[in-house]
Design a protein around this motif. Structure first.
Motif, PDB file in Angstrom:
ATOM      1  N   THR A  50     -55.972  71.659 -82.681  1.00 33.01           N
ATOM      2  CA  THR A  50     -56.787  71.279 -83.835  1.00 33.01           C
ATOM      3  C   THR A  50     -58.127  71.997 -83.951  1.00 33.01           C
ATOM      4  OG1 THR A  50     -57.836  69.419 -82.681  1.00 33.01           O
ATOM      5  CG2 THR A  50     -55.784  68.958 -83.859  1.00 33.01           C
ATOM      6  N   ASP A  51     -58.544  72.757 -82.953  1.00 29.34           N
ATOM      7  CA  ASP A  51     -59.839  73.442 -83.021  1.00 29.34           C
ATOM      8  C   ASP A  51     -59.662  74.774 -83.746  1.00 29.34           C
ATOM      9  OD1 ASP A  51     -62.523  74.069 -82.669  1.00 29.34           O
ATOM     10  OD2 ASP A  51     -62.218  74.889 -80.662  1.00 29.34           O
ATOM     11  N   PHE A  52     -60.162  74.853 -84.965  1.00 30.06           N
ATOM     12  CA  PHE A  52     -60.025  76.031 -85.814  1.00 30.06           C
ATOM     13  C   PHE A  52     -61.351  76.764 -85.812  1.00 30.06           C
ATOM     14  CE2 PHE A  52     -59.615  78.085 -90.065  1.00 30.06           C
ATOM     15  CZ  PHE A  52     -58.451  78.799 -89.801  1.00 30.06           C
ATOM     16  N   GLU A  53     -61.316  78.055 -85.462  1.00 30.95           N
ATOM     17  CA  GLU A  53     -62.538  78.828 -85.313  1.00 30.95           C
ATOM     18  C   GLU A  53     -62.485  80.109 -86.131  1.00 30.95           C
ATOM     19  OE1 GLU A  53     -64.691  79.395 -81.369  1.00 30.95           O
ATOM     20  OE2 GLU A  53     -63.662  81.324 -81.627  1.00 30.95           O
ATOM     21  N   CYS A  54     -63.614  80.478 -86.749  1.00 32.81           N
ATOM     22  CA  CYS A  54     -63.742  81.686 -87.566  1.00 32.81           C
ATOM     23  C   CYS A  54     -65.129  82.288 -87.372  1.00 32.81           C
ATOM     24  CB  CYS A  54     -63.606  81.369 -89.059  1.00 32.81           C
ATOM     25  SG  CYS A  54     -62.061  80.662 -89.589  1.00 32.81           S
TER      26      CYS A  54
END
Length: 124
Positions: free
Chosen positions: A89-93
């Protein structure tokens, strides 16, 4: 009195529905991202039947001053690059921050805050 007892009896069902809607990862498995889409096998009902669902994250996430936030039709890909899903669930950009000369800054969000499982269908 009967009305009160009925309300008390229904409280656990209401709590389960609310908490399940806010944490899609509790009812989905095989969660993966591909570009700006997320794909998962999500439980359709309490009997445990699963269905594969895909969701364009542009529909649910926005870039707000270099931070990823929940937002309908957010179109985060217009100002974010190099996005990855870490864990489930950890979405990084890397997202542009207008307050810092439009330079890219690291941003991430817990997708449980933005995505729900509605009877086997991922949604915002």
């Amino acid at each position: 009195m009967h009305f009160f007892m009925t309300c008390i009896a229904l409280l656990p069902l209401f709590t389960m529905a609310v908490s399940g809607a806010s944490k899609f990862a509790n009812t989905c498995q095989n969660i993966e991202s591909n570009g700006n889409a997320i794909r998962a096998d999500c439980r359709e009902n309490e009997n445990g039947q699963y269905r594969t669902s895909t969701l364009d994250l542009n529909r649910c996430i926005k870039n707000k001053k270099g931070g990823l936030k929940c937002g309908k039709n957010g179109d985060y890909t217009a100002s974010c690059i190099n996005c990855t899903l870490r864990g489930h669930t950890d979405f990084e950009c890397m997202c542009r921050n207008v307050d810092e000369g439009h330079r890219y800054v690291r941003a991430h969000i817990d997708l449980n805050k933005c995505i729900s499982n509605n009877h086997g269908e991922l949604g915002c």
